[in-house]
Design a protein around this motif. Structure first.
Motif: not given
Length: 314
Positions: A203-208
């Motif tokens: 997952x990317x940072x915004x989803x994290x």
């Protein structure tokens, strides 16, 4: 702490400079459905037999995240291929230059090409696979991965797939020839890319950050480390996602690593939530089809209803 090594996690896309009128893309020789037997490599990815210059078969990873095919240095040396310039290889962790080798004839099932230039990648970076089979030739076609029966098929995508339990997931083709769809984790909408060349999901940072807010009913996972042999990246953080919905299909019990990786920047997915679904999830599905003609994903999961849920064990 358990350490899981992934090679490039893996190649995401390959780009080479254009040279005059030469063609680096394969063509589909037949419209009728063509099925070939597939195998699994050492880290669980599906591989298809590829013949190069009449020799083979070589086991190439079927990589739905790769815009173009690539060959291992070991196979290039065995075939006595000469290199011809260099090209950029875009990986999860960054960009590097790779030598280009010219192949007179390339064949895998109905996919054939003549006079093709392929990036030459070191074996460890491919997790010792013979090469990658990219999706450069699949415009207006459908790629069917029958995970349950270990076969790979190509057809024109016009007819409904045989058997019960198929779920249609609308998507759109972006970034060359990559199908991107929308999923849902709790109250979070997220971009979803299915990458059969990736060993694990990321997952990317915004989803994290969205998951950390509690809107996705996810929780952190500790005691696990993932690292790439291709570059200086270590991902110590992972999240457990109880369920990711793709249309009416639910993918349950998904563990995804979190990181601000280069590949999200390459694909323009640094500002909105996004997840790359790898073979850790796909191998528990019955079948997966990527329909480039109709720009959609077709999943065959278990017959549990409603809703159908991919059977995942972690």
């Amino acid at each position: 702490m358990r350490s899981l090594v992934i090679a490039l996690i893996l190649i995401a896309s390959v780009a080479a400079p254009a040279r005059g009128q030469e063609s680096d893309s394969a063509t589909i020789a037949q419209i009728a459905p063509v099925r070939i037997d597939a195998t699994r490599d050492s880290i669980g990815r599906m591989t298809a037999p590829v013949f190069l210059n009449g020799r083979g078969p070589y086991a190439f990873v079927v990589d739905t995240g790769a815009n173009r095919s690539a060959i291992s240095r070991r196979v290039a040396d065995a075939l006595g291929l000469e290199t011809d310039g260099t090209g950029e290889v875009h990986a999860f962790t960054g960009v590097f230059e790779a030598p280009m080798a010219r192949v007179a004839h390339f064949r895998s099932g109905a996919m054939t090409a003549n006079d093709v230039r392929l990036p030459v990648i070191d074996g460890p970076m491919l997790a010792n696979a013979d090469g990658l089979l990219g999706v450069e030739a699949l415009r207006e076609r459908r790629l069917i991965l029958d995970v349950e029966n270990s076969t790979v098929s190509l057809d024109d995508g016009r007819r409904p797939l045989a058997g019960r339990g198929w779920v249609l997931v609308p998507g759109r083709v972006r970034f060359g020839n990559l199908i991107v769809t929308t999923g849902r984790i709790g109250r979070i909408n997220t971009h979803v890319i299915i990458d059969t060349g990736a060993q694990t999901s990321v997952v990317n940072t915004p989803l994290r950050n969205a998951l950390a807010s509690g809107r996705g009913d996810a929780r952190p996972v500790t005691g696990t480390r993932i690292r790439s042999v291709a570059g200086p990246v270590v991902l110590d953080e992972a999240v457990f996602i109880p369920r990711l919905y793709l249309s009416d299909a639910g993918i349950a019990n998904l563990t995804a690593y979190a990181g601000n990786l280069y590949i999200f920047e390459l694909w323009g997915l640094t500002e909105e939530p996004a997840i790359i679904v790898g073979m850790d999830v796909v191998r528990h599905m019955r079948a997966l089809a990527l329909n480039y003609r109709d720009q959609r994903i077709e999943l065959r999961v278990t017959r549990q209803s409603p809703p159908p849920v991919a059977r995942l064990v972690h």
